[in-house]
Design an enzyme around this catalytic site. Sequence first.
Site, PDB file in Angstrom:
ATOM      1  N   ASP A  87       1.634  -1.713   0.208  1.00 16.55           N
ATOM      2  CA  ASP A  87      -0.009   0.000   0.095  1.00 16.55           C
ATOM      3  C   ASP A  87       1.090   1.176  -0.089  1.00 16.55           C
ATOM      4  OD1 ASP A  87       1.130   0.127   2.664  1.00 16.55           O
ATOM      5  OD2 ASP A  87      -0.840  -0.521   3.483  1.00 16.55           O
ATOM      6  N   ASN A 158      -7.871  -1.825  14.617  1.00 17.88           N
ATOM      7  CA  ASN A 158      -8.394  -2.502  13.804  1.00 17.88           C
ATOM      8  C   ASN A 158      -9.229  -3.315  12.796  1.00 17.88           C
ATOM      9  OD1 ASN A 158      -7.887  -1.652  11.617  1.00 17.88           O
ATOM     10  ND2 ASN A 158      -9.512   0.490  11.496  1.00 17.88           N
ATOM     11  N   HIS A 160      -6.796  -3.959  10.227  1.00 19.29           N
ATOM     12  CA  HIS A 160      -6.407  -4.089   9.130  1.00 19.29           C
ATOM     13  C   HIS A 160      -5.199  -5.030   8.565  1.00 19.29           C
ATOM     14  CE1 HIS A 160      -4.356  -0.049  10.077  1.00 19.29           C
ATOM     15  NE2 HIS A 160      -3.679  -0.835   9.548  1.00 19.29           N
TER      16      HIS A 160
HETATM   17  C1  GLP Z   1      -0.416   0.570   8.454  1.00 16.81           C
HETATM   18  C2  GLP Z   1      -0.014  -0.530   7.227  1.00 16.81           C
HETATM   19  C3  GLP Z   1      -0.099  -1.572   7.478  1.00 16.81           C
HETATM   20  C4  GLP Z   1       0.469  -1.983   9.019  1.00 16.81           C
HETATM   21  C5  GLP Z   1      -0.282  -1.489   9.754  1.00 16.81           C
HETATM   22  C6  GLP Z   1       0.151  -1.507  11.670  1.00 16.81           C
HETATM   23  O1  GLP Z   1      -1.062   1.679   8.717  1.00 16.81           O
HETATM   24  N1  GLP Z   1      -0.841   0.020   6.170  1.00 16.81           N
HETATM   25  O2  GLP Z   1       1.058  -2.415   6.254  1.00 16.81           O
HETATM   26  O3  GLP Z   1       0.649  -3.190   9.093  1.00 16.81           O
HETATM   27  O4  GLP Z   1      -1.423  -0.212   9.751  1.00 16.81           O
HETATM   28  O5  GLP Z   1       1.022  -0.695  11.688  1.00 16.81           O
HETATM   29  P1  GLP Z   1       2.277  -0.924  12.521  1.00 16.81           P
HETATM   30  O6  GLP Z   1       3.299  -2.181  12.144  1.00 16.81           O
HETATM   31  O7  GLP Z   1       3.306   0.144  12.742  1.00 16.81           O
HETATM   32  O8  GLP Z   1       1.769  -1.246  13.915  1.00 16.81           O
END
Ligand code: GLP
Length: 249
Positions: A87, A158, A160
């Site tokens: 992304d 959440n 995602h």
């Molecule tokens: C972001 C990314 C995700 C990632 C998630 C968790 O928004 N788009 O791909 O897995 O959030 O982030 P983190 O690893 O900093 O907790």
Amino acid sequence: MDNKRISSSHIDSLEKISVNIQPDVKSGSLVIAKTIADLIRKKQAEGKPCVLGLATGSSPKTLYAELVRMHKEEGLSFSNVMSFNLDEYYPISKEAPQSYNRFMQTHLFGHVDIKPENIHIPNGEIKKEDIKSAGSDYEKQIEDAGGIDLQILGIGNNGHIGFNEPGSGFYTKTRLVNLTNSTRLANAYEFANISEVPRMAITMGISTIMKSRQIILMAWGPAKAVAVKKSVEDDDTETVPASFLQNHD
Ligand code: GLP
């Protein structure tokens, strides 16, 4: 009766996705780095490209640091690696410090011998009217590469994956999405303040991710515990996108 055995088999029966619990981020990251390195070397020996799906965020930083170390100290070559990132924020300049393009250069690509033409990251600079066709092109590029051999994922608080926020359907593909306020808040530490966090992003869809031959999702620390429990133990649902991974082979 052995109570310990009863409780552990009870826990196993709740898991709808296989889980590998590690004592800390470093140990977990080393396990994943070794899996990636083994796959890259296996593909090299077969004379084939190794197609990796890559994630950003704080979760993969230690993993990428270990891959860089393996490149520098153990001669792990990325010359046969093709990468597709999950992304990118929209809109954002590739050079912005918060862009995922910059993140990948800083943490991995800038330190290994991956060929620049083998790197693919959704383009956060294109015009809005071009995003739909760019999304189809991204899907086609993945297909032309032979599909993703191994997809690395993090997970949002959440649930995602990529930027597939709750409500993302099973059949979604690479597309423009709106970010929830909770995600913008969670990622605000990278920006001057929350109003600077883009409201949209381009992300691979759930179906794009599900087509990968192998998927490893990293989740470190108590902040992710609830999302992991829902994804691994409860029924699969659009409201927790990572729970769709229960349907992967
Ligand atoms: C972001 C990314 C995700 C990632 C998630 C968790 O928004 N788009 O791909 O897995 O959030 O982030 P983190 O690893 O900093 O907790």
